[in-house]
Design a protein around this motif. Sequence first.
Motif, short mmCIF file in Angstrom:
data_model
loop_
_atom_site.label_atom_id
_atom_site.label_comp_id
_atom_site.label_asym_id
_atom_site.label_seq_id
_atom_site.Cartn_x
_atom_site.Cartn_y
_atom_site.Cartn_z
N GLY A 122 0.83 -1.19 0.00
CA GLY A 122 0.00 0.00 0.00
C GLY A 122 0.87 1.25 0.00
N PHE A 123 0.22 2.38 -0.03
CA PHE A 123 0.95 3.64 -0.02
C PHE A 123 1.63 3.88 1.33
CE2 PHE A 123 -1.90 4.41 -3.62
CZ PHE A 123 -0.98 4.88 -4.54
N ILE A 124 1.11 3.22 2.37
CA ILE A 124 1.72 3.35 3.70
C ILE A 124 3.13 2.74 3.69
CG2 ILE A 124 1.55 2.60 6.11
CD1 ILE A 124 -1.52 2.84 5.77
N GLY A 125 3.28 1.57 3.07
CA GLY A 125 4.60 0.94 2.96
C GLY A 125 5.58 1.79 2.18
N LEU A 126 5.07 2.45 1.13
CA LEU A 126 5.91 3.34 0.34
C LEU A 126 6.32 4.55 1.17
CD1 LEU A 126 6.90 3.16 -2.58
CD2 LEU A 126 4.94 4.54 -3.25
N ALA A 127 5.39 5.10 1.93
CA ALA A 127 5.68 6.26 2.78
C ALA A 127 6.70 5.89 3.85
CB ALA A 127 4.39 6.78 3.42
N LYS A 128 6.60 4.68 4.41
CA LYS A 128 7.57 4.23 5.42
C LYS A 128 8.98 4.18 4.82
CE LYS A 128 4.68 1.31 8.39
NZ LYS A 128 4.45 -0.08 8.82
N TRP A 134 14.81 9.18 4.31
CA TRP A 134 15.04 10.53 4.82
C TRP A 134 15.83 10.47 6.13
CZ3 TRP A 134 15.45 15.39 3.75
CH2 TRP A 134 15.48 16.32 4.78
N ASP A 135 15.43 9.56 7.03
CA ASP A 135 16.14 9.41 8.31
C ASP A 135 17.59 9.00 8.09
OD1 ASP A 135 13.82 10.10 9.65
OD2 ASP A 135 13.29 8.02 10.19
N CYS A 136 17.81 8.09 7.12
CA CYS A 136 19.18 7.65 6.83
C CYS A 136 20.03 8.82 6.35
CB CYS A 136 19.18 6.55 5.76
SG CYS A 136 18.54 4.97 6.32
N ILE A 137 19.47 9.65 5.48
CA ILE A 137 20.22 10.81 4.96
C ILE A 137 20.42 11.85 6.07
CG2 ILE A 137 20.09 12.76 3.36
CD1 ILE A 137 18.61 10.79 1.43
N SER A 141 23.14 7.68 8.85
CA SER A 141 23.28 6.32 9.37
C SER A 141 22.29 5.43 8.62
CB SER A 141 22.99 6.30 10.87
OG SER A 141 23.19 5.01 11.38
N TYR A 142 22.65 4.17 8.42
CA TYR A 142 21.76 3.25 7.70
C TYR A 142 20.85 2.52 8.68
CZ TYR A 142 20.05 -0.67 5.01
OH TYR A 142 19.23 -1.59 4.40
N PHE A 143 19.58 2.43 8.34
CA PHE A 143 18.60 1.67 9.12
C PHE A 143 18.00 0.62 8.21
CE2 PHE A 143 18.55 6.05 10.73
CZ PHE A 143 18.93 5.83 12.04
N GLY A 152 11.57 -3.57 1.94
CA GLY A 152 11.83 -4.91 2.43
C GLY A 152 11.13 -6.01 1.66
N GLU A 153 10.38 -5.65 0.63
CA GLU A 153 9.59 -6.62 -0.12
C GLU A 153 10.31 -7.12 -1.37
OE1 GLU A 153 6.52 -7.89 0.58
OE2 GLU A 153 6.56 -6.83 2.49
N LYS A 154 10.07 -8.37 -1.71
CA LYS A 154 10.53 -8.93 -3.00
C LYS A 154 9.52 -8.54 -4.06
CE LYS A 154 12.84 -13.14 -1.49
NZ LYS A 154 12.81 -14.60 -1.62
#
Length: 191
Positions: A122-128, A134-137, A141-143, A152-154
């Motif tokens: 869904g769009f929620i997964g895309l937003a996450k 954004w947090d990584c940049i 740091s990498y999360f 995280g999806e194939k």
Amino acid sequence: MTDTQLTLQILLSGLFFTSAIIMDLYQEKIPNKLCLLAIFCGFAINAYYAQLAGVLMASFGFGLAFILLFPTFILRILGAGDIKLMMGIGALMGPELLLSNIVYGIVAGAGTSLILIIWKTGFIGLAKTFKRYWDCIYLQSYFKPEAGEAAGEKVPYAPAFAIGWVWACSLDSNILELFFNWNQYLSLWGV
């Protein structure tokens, strides 16, 4: 190449892609049996209709698919089933159409991957995913991706390769001529 040979190659390729899409979407796997059948049909049809030249064409298509796509398996971009399927399509259709198929499949993959990711998360997964990037940049740091996140999806790639195949076929002069001949033949019968 005869019209009968080209017709068989197109019909079988379409059948293999349709089967692969269904299995890839619902099982997230393209079975070895399907891939081996595609490879066998490629070599058998080309050997029957074009003898040694057909075997060489099937070999070049088969080998080219392996050479171009195996690095994507090592980098975990594509699964082994995708590569084996394309080796079968290469054996069936030959190296020229295979190369176009792969290029157009990569282009189509941008759209199909986005659609399939939205379908899965869904769009929620895309937003996450965008928030994590954004947090990584921002934090430098990498999360790792969280559960339910798009990153995280194939993503099944058989649909993208199938679209690439249709696109490549629609630009191939031999296939266009064959379709034109079919239309003339069908119009004689009033279809």
